[in-house]
Design a protein around this motif. Structure first.
Motif, short mmCIF file in Angstrom:
data_model
loop_
_atom_site.label_atom_id
_atom_site.label_comp_id
_atom_site.label_asym_id
_atom_site.label_seq_id
_atom_site.Cartn_x
_atom_site.Cartn_y
_atom_site.Cartn_z
N MET A 196 18.92 -3.11 -59.53
CA MET A 196 18.13 -4.39 -61.20
C MET A 196 19.78 -4.48 -61.55
N TYR A 218 12.88 -10.51 -50.16
CA TYR A 218 11.94 -8.82 -50.79
C TYR A 218 10.88 -8.19 -49.89
N THR A 220 8.39 -5.06 -47.78
CA THR A 220 7.73 -3.76 -48.62
C THR A 220 7.12 -3.64 -47.63
N GLU A 261 2.90 -8.36 -62.68
CA GLU A 261 3.20 -7.68 -61.08
C GLU A 261 3.07 -8.40 -59.91
N THR A 278 2.09 -4.15 -55.25
CA THR A 278 3.31 -3.63 -54.80
C THR A 278 3.92 -2.82 -55.69
N ASP A 280 6.16 -3.61 -58.39
CA ASP A 280 7.31 -4.49 -58.52
C ASP A 280 7.06 -5.53 -59.43
N SER A 281 7.50 -5.87 -59.98
CA SER A 281 7.34 -7.54 -61.35
C SER A 281 8.52 -8.47 -61.24
N ILE A 299 14.12 -9.54 -58.48
CA ILE A 299 12.13 -8.66 -58.94
C ILE A 299 13.39 -8.34 -60.27
N ARG A 302 10.46 -2.49 -61.57
CA ARG A 302 8.90 -1.69 -61.66
C ARG A 302 8.06 -1.70 -62.76
N LYS A 308 13.20 3.24 -58.01
CA LYS A 308 13.73 3.17 -56.79
C LYS A 308 15.27 3.66 -56.98
N PHE A 313 11.63 4.18 -52.97
CA PHE A 313 11.00 4.67 -54.45
C PHE A 313 10.34 5.96 -54.31
#
Length: 398
Positions: A196, A218, A220, A261, A278, A280-281, A299, A302, A308, A313
């Motif tokens: 971030m 990105y 997951t 999201e 997910t 994530d935003s 990203i 969250r 994270k 996470f």
């Protein structure tokens, strides 16, 4: 006329619901008929499922919560992410789509890649390994730690690419240059884990300071690749993913450019992640004619309860497990901060009078690491915590 991708989704998920009891229960509860899906609007009638819901369902019906639609005998691996959440890996190469990232970056059989992601339990290490091999590159599976040895490996084997968290990449690069000199640094490509804050600015500095090109994707554990860099802005969504940016409460699609999201539907219904939130935003940079997102932004953070920490996470459940495991503990809280370019996690613990604090500290650290798969930086005892205090407090982005 229905888009062929929705025809494939309709048939695949209708068939999946016949064998996956958890998926059928989800459809029945929503009054949703997957066979009738002919458009994005039709797909969007199904409420979004959060990762926390999947975690709960897996505890009630282990290991997959009734969501596995593929033949269990055809699973190549079962990954275990913090929570724990079990993720089945179906047979097939390409690192769950991550080979697209390496192809985009121009990786070839001439490349030697040092892969520092973990190979045990969580999927990152093996998926990046498979993806690199799919494009013909040679992989050195190193994991993290032992910077001195890894610096020697980089120099003596002629490593040209490194796959790592941003912080660990910097440690390795500096170790090579400090130990062997700048001329020994031959790495040209870095595949970095996202952060971030000013991560993109940090990447530009890395590219200038270390003469590398940086790339990211990105992805997951539940879905594999969701988007990858291709030289344009943000992440390009691959063809086998339906991505939406949705209001995290209502599940409704957000207008292009507005943060929401990331909600993903996998076209392949063997592991039926349909309208999966997910946590994530991001926001949509480009969309198809029907509204599905074809390119997502970096990203933004969250939207769920997880935080994270050092690329993993962490869920509030990890703190609950600490309090349960420590004799004499009455309350706990984890505080996440960012100090000297490193995520730091401190556990605050309230214990009864007379509790052996040395034993409690050790038990708390062990319980947290067992559940969360990373070490807490410290365990600190406090007299009290506020009533209804959050179990997990994220101050690193404050």
């Amino acid at each position: 006329m229905s888009d062929p991708i929705y025809t494939e989704i309709a048939k695949g998920y209708a068939d999946a619901a016949k064998v996956a009891s958890g998926l059928k229960a989800r459809f029945d509860a929503a009054g949703f008929d997957p066979a009738g899906v002919t458009s994005l609007d039709g797909l969007s009638r199904l409420p979004v499922m959060k990762k926390e819901e999947l975690l709960t369902l897996q505890r009630e019906n282990p290991p997959f919560g009734g969501f596995l639609a593929a033949d269990p005998r055809k699973l190549s691996r079962i990954y275990v992410s913090p929570g724990p959440i079990f993720e089945p890996a179906l047979a097939g190469g390409g690192g769950h789509g991550l080979d697209l990232l390496f192809r985009s970056a121009g990786m070839t059989p001439d490349d030697i890649m040092l892969n520092t992601w973990a190979y045990h339990l969580v999927p990152a290490g093996l998926l990046f390994d498979e993806a690199a091999q799919a494009v013909g590159a040679t992989v050195i599976p190193s994991g993290i730690g032992n910077r001195e040895l890894q610096a020697q490996i980089i120099v003596e084997t002629g490593v040209t690419a490194i796959c790592a968290s941003t912080a660990f990449f910097l440690m390795l690069a500096d170790m090579v240059i400090e130990t062997y000199g700048r001329d020994a640094w031959k790495v040209k490509t870095a595949f970095l884990g996202g952060e971030m804050g000013d991560w993109m600015a940090k990447r530009r500095r890395i590219e200038a300071d270390y003469n590398v090109s940086t790339w990211a994707a990105y992805a997951t554990a539940d879905l594999g690749l969701v988007g990858y860099e291709d030289g344009g802005d943000g992440y390009l969504v691959p063809a086998d993913r339906i991505v939406q940016i949705c209001d995290p409460v209502s599940g409704d699609a957000m207008p292009k450019g507005e943060i929401g999201e990331i909600v993903v539907t996998a076209v392949d219904a063997g592991w039926p992640m349909i309208r999966f939130g997910t946590g994530d935003s991001a926001f949509a940079l480009e969309t198809a004619d029907d509204g599905r997102v074809t390119r997502i932004s970096a990203i933004q953070g969250r939207v769920g309860a997880a935080v994270k920490v050092r690329e993993i996470f962490i869920y509030p459940r990890a703190i609950e497990e600490v309090v349960i495991a420590v004799a004499g503990a009455t309350a706990g809280q984890a505080i996440v901060t960012r100090e000297n370019d490193r995520d730091t996690l401190r556990i605050h613990l309230v214990v009864e009078d007379g509790t052996d604090r040395d034993a409690a500290s050790q038990a708390a650290a062990e319980a947290f690491q067992k559940t969360a798969r990373i070490r807490a930086d410290s365990v600190e005892f406090v007299d009290t915590l506020p009533e209804n205090a959050e179990l997990l407090v994220n101050l690193k982005d404050a």
